[in-house]
Design a protein around this motif. Sequence first.
Motif, PDB file in Angstrom:
ATOM      1  N   ASN A   1       0.807  -1.223   0.000  1.00 44.79           N
ATOM      2  CA  ASN A   1       0.000   0.000   0.000  1.00 44.79           C
ATOM      3  C   ASN A   1       0.843   1.277   0.000  1.00 44.79           C
ATOM      4  N   TYR A   2       2.160   1.129   0.086  1.00 48.01           N
ATOM      5  CA  TYR A   2       3.042   2.297   0.185  1.00 48.01           C
ATOM      6  C   TYR A   2       2.971   3.129  -1.094  1.00 48.01           C
ATOM      7  N   ASP A   3       3.007   4.434  -0.928  1.00 46.60           N
ATOM      8  CA  ASP A   3       2.977   5.337  -2.073  1.00 46.60           C
ATOM      9  C   ASP A   3       4.405   5.554  -2.578  1.00 46.60           C
ATOM     10  N   TYR A   4       4.777   4.807  -3.596  1.00 47.69           N
ATOM     11  CA  TYR A   4       6.156   4.874  -4.089  1.00 47.69           C
ATOM     12  C   TYR A   4       6.424   6.127  -4.922  1.00 47.69           C
ATOM     13  N   THR A   5       5.381   6.941  -5.151  1.00 50.25           N
ATOM     14  CA  THR A   5       5.643   8.226  -5.807  1.00 50.25           C
ATOM     15  C   THR A   5       6.201   9.206  -4.779  1.00 50.25           C
ATOM     16  N   ASN A   6       6.067   8.828  -3.488  1.00 50.87           N
ATOM     17  CA  ASN A   6       6.690   9.583  -2.406  1.00 50.87           C
ATOM     18  C   ASN A   6       8.198   9.637  -2.664  1.00 50.87           C
ATOM     19  N   LYS A   7       8.827  10.722  -2.250  1.00 47.74           N
ATOM     20  CA  LYS A   7      10.272  10.846  -2.475  1.00 47.74           C
ATOM     21  C   LYS A   7      11.085   9.844  -1.670  1.00 47.74           C
ATOM     22  N   LYS A   8      10.482   9.344  -0.556  1.00 43.81           N
ATOM     23  CA  LYS A   8      11.254   8.443   0.300  1.00 43.81           C
ATOM     24  C   LYS A   8      11.075   6.993  -0.125  1.00 43.81           C
ATOM     25  N   PRO A   9      12.162   6.326  -0.497  1.00 48.10           N
ATOM     26  CA  PRO A   9      12.032   4.900  -0.797  1.00 48.10           C
ATOM     27  C   PRO A   9      11.756   4.126   0.494  1.00 48.10           C
ATOM     28  N   LEU A  10      11.203   2.946   0.359  1.00 51.58           N
ATOM     29  CA  LEU A  10      10.876   2.115   1.518  1.00 51.58           C
ATOM     30  C   LEU A  10      11.834   0.922   1.586  1.00 51.58           C
ATOM     31  N   PHE A  11      12.408   0.723   2.787  1.00 56.24           N
ATOM     32  CA  PHE A  11      13.193  -0.481   3.062  1.00 56.24           C
ATOM     33  C   PHE A  11      12.361  -1.370   3.975  1.00 56.24           C
ATOM     34  N   VAL A  12      12.488  -2.685   3.787  1.00 55.88           N
ATOM     35  CA  VAL A  12      11.757  -3.641   4.624  1.00 55.88           C
ATOM     36  C   VAL A  12      12.775  -4.601   5.234  1.00 55.88           C
ATOM     37  N   SER A  13      12.734  -4.731   6.563  1.00 51.16           N
ATOM     38  CA  SER A  13      13.661  -5.634   7.251  1.00 51.16           C
ATOM     39  C   SER A  13      12.985  -6.968   7.533  1.00 51.16           C
ATOM     40  N   LEU A  14      13.664  -8.059   7.171  1.00 50.87           N
ATOM     41  CA  LEU A  14      13.158  -9.406   7.438  1.00 50.87           C
ATOM     42  C   LEU A  14      14.129 -10.127   8.354  1.00 50.87           C
ATOM     43  N   SER A  15      13.581 -10.861   9.304  1.00 52.46           N
ATOM     44  CA  SER A  15      14.420 -11.519  10.291  1.00 52.46           C
ATOM     45  C   SER A  15      13.836 -12.875  10.648  1.00 52.46           C
ATOM     46  N   GLY A  16      13.833 -13.760   9.678  1.00 57.83           N
ATOM     47  CA  GLY A  16      13.276 -15.098   9.903  1.00 57.83           C
ATOM     48  C   GLY A  16      14.031 -15.822  11.002  1.00 57.83           C
ATOM     49  N   LEU A  17      13.314 -16.628  11.774  1.00 54.90           N
ATOM     50  CA  LEU A  17      13.958 -17.380  12.855  1.00 54.90           C
ATOM     51  C   LEU A  17      14.612 -18.653  12.323  1.00 54.90           C
ATOM     52  N   SER A  18      14.421 -18.921  11.035  1.00 54.47           N
ATOM     53  CA  SER A  18      15.101 -20.037  10.385  1.00 54.47           C
ATOM     54  C   SER A  18      15.268 -19.665   8.913  1.00 54.47           C
ATOM     55  N   LEU A  19      16.128 -20.382   8.215  1.00 51.73           N
ATOM     56  CA  LEU A  19      16.300 -20.132   6.785  1.00 51.73           C
ATOM     57  C   LEU A  19      14.976 -20.379   6.061  1.00 51.73           C
ATOM     58  N   GLN A  20      14.259 -21.407   6.514  1.00 54.90           N
ATOM     59  CA  GLN A  20      12.960 -21.720   5.901  1.00 54.90           C
ATOM     60  C   GLN A  20      12.009 -20.537   5.989  1.00 54.90           C
ATOM     61  N   ASP A  21      11.951 -19.898   7.153  1.00 56.09           N
ATOM     62  CA  ASP A  21      11.093 -18.718   7.328  1.00 56.09           C
ATOM     63  C   ASP A  21      11.548 -17.573   6.418  1.00 56.09           C
ATOM     64  N   ASN A  22      12.857 -17.374   6.331  1.00 54.89           N
ATOM     65  CA  ASN A  22      13.345 -16.314   5.446  1.00 54.89           C
ATOM     66  C   ASN A  22      12.978 -16.609   3.994  1.00 54.89           C
ATOM     67  N   VAL A  23      13.105 -17.884   3.605  1.00 54.39           N
ATOM     68  CA  VAL A  23      12.747 -18.265   2.230  1.00 54.39           C
ATOM     69  C   VAL A  23      11.278 -17.957   1.966  1.00 54.39           C
ATOM     70  N   LYS A  24      10.409 -18.348   2.889  1.00 56.55           N
ATOM     71  CA  LYS A  24       8.960 -18.135   2.694  1.00 56.55           C
ATOM     72  C   LYS A  24       8.639 -16.644   2.573  1.00 56.55           C
ATOM     73  N   MET A  25       9.254 -15.826   3.435  1.00 53.24           N
ATOM     74  CA  MET A  25       8.968 -14.386   3.407  1.00 53.24           C
ATOM     75  C   MET A  25       9.504 -13.742   2.129  1.00 53.24           C
ATOM     76  N   VAL A  26      10.723 -14.109   1.769  1.00 50.54           N
ATOM     77  CA  VAL A  26      11.343 -13.518   0.577  1.00 50.54           C
ATOM     78  C   VAL A  26      10.576 -13.925  -0.680  1.00 50.54           C
ATOM     79  N   GLU A  27      10.084 -15.162  -0.704  1.00 52.28           N
ATOM     80  CA  GLU A  27       9.297 -15.617  -1.862  1.00 52.28           C
ATOM     81  C   GLU A  27       8.059 -14.741  -2.055  1.00 52.28           C
ATOM     82  N   GLN A  28       7.403 -14.431  -0.944  1.00 53.23           N
ATOM     83  CA  GLN A  28       6.179 -13.633  -1.058  1.00 53.23           C
ATOM     84  C   GLN A  28       6.478 -12.197  -1.455  1.00 53.23           C
TER      85      GLN A  28
END
Length: 311
Positions: free
Chosen positions: A86-113
């Motif tokens: 829902n972020y407005d990317y026409t905004n001048k500020k780019p958005l960074f998203v931090s992911l911190s899966g508790l396992s590689l599997q969790d990181n894979v699932k989040m990154v896939e989505q």
Amino acid sequence: ADLSTSIAGVALPNLFFNASGVWCQHESELKELLDSESGSLITKSATFEHREGNPSPRYVPLPTGSINSMGLPNEGFEYYLNYAKNYDYTNKKPLFVSLSGLSLQDNVKMVEQFAAADLPCVLEINFSCPNVPGKPQLGYDMEAMENALKVLAPIVKKPFGIKLPPYFDIAHFDAVAAIVNKIDNLAFVTCVNSVGNGLAIDFETETAVIKPKDGFGGLGGAMILNTALANVNAFHRRLTGGKQVIGVGGVTSGKEAFLHVLAGASAVQIGTQLKEEGPSFFARVKKELEEIMQAKGYKSLDDFRGKVKTL
Ligand code: FMN
């Protein structure tokens, strides 16, 4: 003075933003960052499921910084995925998203989505987080780190970054940089996460100041500046192929931000000081850095980035 920069090919109107975990768990806080003079914003490190985190007190300011053992309280990655959708990317500020899966599997699932959603936000994957119980965090387990990067990088596809813990040994700087340099689309490293497992004790009551982990917690703020600068500079010197460093640790004014850029930082994040001072900090630190640049005759960050002199 021109404070603009770019990270992973994305333009930031100025180099400053929050460090993940500070002022970014809820949309209301992210809104305040949007309304501030920050150049960007990053969301709280997300785990696959929502987490309440550790019992309080779990963050305490200290005379020279802070100690925390938050236990990754966050809304769960879908909340941040929706925020990014829902972020407005026409905004001048780019958005960074931090992911911190508790396992590689969790990181894979989040990154896939995130990859499936194909959004213009930039991922910063937190490698300074618990991994397998009984093993060191990912950032301190070279083999696990290299394996995780080899699995995750092709899924992310786009340029992305990782948040690293501080290192204290030259052999570790060499080893981690060698791993990072092997991954083509790994565009930046963010140095440093909290200095791990300090202990703050109240002199009067003879008691640890935070409740989790018998009082052990990550250190931030002024006391970690020199460790942060060393890590920024160590990676700035070692990374190849245009890979960048985001500096974080110990910034309380324009002066420390200037030193981070001199050490090689392409952007600067703020944790403890933002938590203590609130988002109006960004207007102050911008003004202070502009004044320093003016006094020293620097017009842009490129004029002094990475140009620390040695004896
Ligand atoms: N770092 C992360 O990568 N993810 C987090 O979720 C996260 N949560 C934090 C929560 C608090 C309350 C604090 C103080 C720090 C947290 N950090 C987290 C570490 C900060 O992003 C930053 O790396 C560290 O505090 C050093 O910066 P500082 O000296 O400006 O505080």
